[in-house]
Design a protein around this motif. Structure first.
Motif, mmCIF file in Angstrom:
data_model
loop_
_atom_site.group_PDB
_atom_site.id
_atom_site.type_symbol
_atom_site.label_atom_id
_atom_site.label_comp_id
_atom_site.label_asym_id
_atom_site.label_seq_id
_atom_site.Cartn_x
_atom_site.Cartn_y
_atom_site.Cartn_z
ATOM 1 N N ALA A 131 0.678 -1.527 -0.172
ATOM 2 C CA ALA A 131 0.388 -0.421 -0.431
ATOM 3 C C ALA A 131 0.916 0.820 0.058
ATOM 4 O O ALA A 131 1.926 1.030 0.537
ATOM 5 C CB ALA A 131 -1.178 0.034 1.017
ATOM 6 N N MET A 132 0.097 2.747 -0.703
ATOM 7 C CA MET A 132 1.118 3.837 -1.068
ATOM 8 C C MET A 132 0.030 4.368 0.090
ATOM 9 O O MET A 132 -1.065 4.426 0.020
ATOM 10 C CB MET A 132 1.321 4.132 -2.043
ATOM 11 N N ILE A 133 0.317 5.623 1.381
ATOM 12 C CA ILE A 133 -0.115 5.960 2.091
ATOM 13 C C ILE A 133 0.162 7.490 2.155
ATOM 14 O O ILE A 133 0.989 7.903 2.640
ATOM 15 C CB ILE A 133 -0.614 5.194 3.544
ATOM 16 N N ASP A 134 -1.138 8.023 2.189
ATOM 17 C CA ASP A 134 -0.755 9.275 2.029
ATOM 18 C C ASP A 134 -0.903 9.642 3.591
ATOM 19 O O ASP A 134 -1.593 9.519 3.934
ATOM 20 C CB ASP A 134 -1.994 9.985 1.350
ATOM 21 N N LEU A 135 0.514 10.777 3.660
ATOM 22 C CA LEU A 135 -0.468 11.679 5.163
ATOM 23 C C LEU A 135 0.277 13.444 4.947
ATOM 24 O O LEU A 135 0.881 13.624 4.512
ATOM 25 C CB LEU A 135 1.382 11.199 6.013
ATOM 26 N N LYS A 136 -1.312 13.349 5.074
ATOM 27 C CA LYS A 136 -1.307 15.069 4.600
ATOM 28 C C LYS A 136 -0.789 16.051 6.288
ATOM 29 O O LYS A 136 -0.616 16.487 5.815
ATOM 30 C CB LYS A 136 -2.820 15.535 4.161
ATOM 31 N N ALA A 137 -0.862 15.220 7.107
ATOM 32 C CA ALA A 137 -0.427 16.350 8.079
ATOM 33 C C ALA A 137 -0.130 15.373 8.995
ATOM 34 O O ALA A 137 -1.086 14.101 9.542
ATOM 35 C CB ALA A 137 -1.042 17.351 8.615
ATOM 36 N N LEU A 138 1.137 15.753 9.967
ATOM 37 C CA LEU A 138 1.108 14.515 11.315
ATOM 38 C C LEU A 138 0.239 15.274 12.722
ATOM 39 O O LEU A 138 -0.226 14.431 13.014
ATOM 40 C CB LEU A 138 2.551 14.614 11.834
ATOM 41 N N ASP A 139 0.284 16.303 12.280
ATOM 42 C CA ASP A 139 -0.772 17.464 13.229
ATOM 43 C C ASP A 139 -1.919 17.040 13.508
ATOM 44 O O ASP A 139 -2.654 17.105 12.474
ATOM 45 C CB ASP A 139 -0.411 19.060 13.373
ATOM 46 N N PRO A 140 -2.630 16.966 14.544
ATOM 47 C CA PRO A 140 -4.551 16.401 14.334
ATOM 48 C C PRO A 140 -5.148 17.638 13.898
ATOM 49 O O PRO A 140 -6.191 17.557 13.167
ATOM 50 C CB PRO A 140 -5.044 16.185 15.264
ATOM 51 N N ARG A 162 -7.980 20.327 9.232
ATOM 52 C CA ARG A 162 -8.041 21.984 8.164
ATOM 53 C C ARG A 162 -7.725 21.076 6.828
ATOM 54 O O ARG A 162 -8.153 22.030 6.390
ATOM 55 C CB ARG A 162 -6.913 22.734 9.131
ATOM 56 N N LEU A 163 -6.611 20.676 6.402
ATOM 57 C CA LEU A 163 -6.647 20.366 5.258
ATOM 58 C C LEU A 163 -7.761 18.750 4.791
ATOM 59 O O LEU A 163 -7.771 19.122 3.335
ATOM 60 C CB LEU A 163 -4.870 19.564 4.551
ATOM 61 N N THR A 164 -7.965 18.254 5.468
ATOM 62 C CA THR A 164 -9.242 17.123 5.021
ATOM 63 C C THR A 164 -10.584 17.384 5.453
ATOM 64 O O THR A 164 -11.197 16.779 4.894
ATOM 65 C CB THR A 164 -8.298 15.308 5.132
ATOM 66 N N GLY A 165 -10.882 17.947 6.506
ATOM 67 C CA GLY A 165 -12.275 17.273 6.669
ATOM 68 C C GLY A 165 -12.363 16.551 7.971
ATOM 69 O O GLY A 165 -13.512 16.228 8.088
ATOM 70 N N ARG A 166 -10.765 15.481 7.872
ATOM 71 C CA ARG A 166 -10.957 14.348 8.601
ATOM 72 C C ARG A 166 -9.755 14.422 9.554
ATOM 73 O O ARG A 166 -8.769 14.379 9.570
ATOM 74 C CB ARG A 166 -11.061 13.111 7.856
ATOM 75 N N PRO A 167 -10.191 13.736 10.894
ATOM 76 C CA PRO A 167 -9.061 13.312 11.830
ATOM 77 C C PRO A 167 -7.704 12.404 11.196
ATOM 78 O O PRO A 167 -8.390 11.364 9.911
ATOM 79 C CB PRO A 167 -10.383 12.624 13.259
ATOM 80 N N ASN A 168 -7.207 11.982 12.217
ATOM 81 C CA ASN A 168 -5.638 11.597 11.411
ATOM 82 C C ASN A 168 -5.225 10.206 11.973
ATOM 83 O O ASN A 168 -4.422 9.296 11.752
ATOM 84 C CB ASN A 168 -4.796 12.131 10.824
ATOM 85 N N ASP A 216 7.147 23.783 7.119
ATOM 86 C CA ASP A 216 7.823 24.381 8.365
ATOM 87 C C ASP A 216 8.715 23.141 8.956
ATOM 88 O O ASP A 216 8.324 21.958 8.720
ATOM 89 C CB ASP A 216 7.530 25.178 9.075
ATOM 90 N N ASP A 217 9.957 23.366 9.034
ATOM 91 C CA ASP A 217 10.992 23.146 9.711
ATOM 92 C C ASP A 217 11.180 21.990 10.876
ATOM 93 O O ASP A 217 10.790 21.118 11.026
ATOM 94 C CB ASP A 217 12.999 23.952 9.765
ATOM 95 N N ARG A 218 9.913 22.683 11.821
ATOM 96 C CA ARG A 218 9.704 21.925 12.997
ATOM 97 C C ARG A 218 8.272 20.773 12.837
ATOM 98 O O ARG A 218 8.570 19.920 12.953
ATOM 99 C CB ARG A 218 8.550 23.299 14.115
ATOM 100 N N THR A 219 7.776 21.735 11.238
ATOM 101 C CA THR A 219 6.546 19.874 11.117
ATOM 102 C C THR A 219 7.533 18.250 10.654
ATOM 103 O O THR A 219 7.512 17.671 10.474
ATOM 104 C CB THR A 219 5.543 20.591 10.686
ATOM 105 N N LEU A 220 8.177 19.209 9.546
ATOM 106 C CA LEU A 220 9.005 17.899 9.266
ATOM 107 C C LEU A 220 9.265 17.571 10.103
ATOM 108 O O LEU A 220 10.041 16.072 9.483
ATOM 109 C CB LEU A 220 9.918 18.810 7.737
#
Ligand code: SF4
Length: 241
Positions: A128-137, A142-148, A178-182
């Motif tokens: 499987a190839m999985i998208d991780l849109k954001a680590l921060d919940p 905000r980006l997807t409309g759903r929790p992660n 941003d560097d902290r997120t990455l």
């Protein structure tokens, strides 16, 4: 062979960008996310006049017609796991077919599926190839409309079973780069698997709805810089496009 039907948004007979080698790609209709950066927003609704119902044997016949030129089959979306029964039966039919069993079976997913869905797919799924849109919940919502939470569990679960091909990070300038997120994302992924494959994808506006087009496109220099930051944070399997 199962006559389960799937609602198909589109089919591509040959693709070099949806997994390794030359692949037959099925895009299933319907997605549980509503990403502002979605390049195929017509695949989000559960139904569409352009989508077509296809049975497993019908789709297998389409694969057979191009099989000599293929390395594998990828099911994408929309969100492939929303039609998990069809997905399982389609992959099982490929696996059981003498001519088609050599084709690798991949899923391209947003990861928002519970463990029970993955457990029904694991016996017939190669990777499987999985998208991780954001680590921060909060940012993820905000980006997807759903929790992660399902996404994070899916990545760990698939990696633990040797079924994770790669994690895809879509990075948007000024939004999730941003560097902290990455650095936090790299640390989390390293904890899953130090050698995890990570594809860094720079945001493009093509096909995106107006709400997402307010964001700037990523430059090649930004993508290279993000890859460097992730590498410096200890990830070894970075691919940047
Ligand atoms: S998960 Fe993929 S298909 Fe679904 S809305 Fe997001 S980008 Fe579009």
């Amino acid at each position: 062979m199962s006559a389960t039907r799937g609602l198909i948004a589109d089919v591509i007979r040959f693709s070099a960008v949806d997994g390794p080698g030359n692949r037959f790609v099925v895009f299933l209709q319907g997605c549980d996310f509503n990403c502002l950066a979605c390049h195929n927003p017509h695949t989000i609704p559960a139904g569409s006049r352009a989508a077509r119902w296809r049975t497993v044997p019908e789709l297998v016949a389409q694969v057979r017609a191009t099989a000599p030129f293929l390395s594998g089959v990828t099911v994408s979306g929309g969100e492939a796991t929303r039609q998990s029964e069809f997905l399982r039966d389609f992959f099982a039919a490929l696996h059981e077919n003498e001519q088609l069993a050599r084709l690798t079976r991949y899923v391209d997913s947003n990861g928002d599926a519970p463990r029970s869905v993955w457990d029904t797919l694991l016996p017939v799924l190669d990777k499987a190839m999985i998208d991780l849109k954001a680590l921060d919940p909060d940012l993820h919502i905000r980006l997807t409309g759903r929790p992660n939470d399902h996404v994070l569990h899916s990545i760990r679960h698939l990696a633990a079973h040797g079924k994770l091909h790669e994690v895809r990070l879509l990075l948007i300038p000024g939004v999730n780069d941003d560097d902290r997120t990455l650095t936090a994302t790299a640390a989390w992924l390293r904890d899953v698997d130090a050698g995890i494959r990570v594809k860094v994808i720079g945001f493009r506006q093509h096909g995106v709805r107006a709400a997402g087009r307010r964001w700037p496109e990523a430059t090649p220099e930004q993508v290279a810089g993000w890859a460097d930051t992730l590498s410096a944070a200890g990830l070894t399997g970075i691919d940047a496009i």
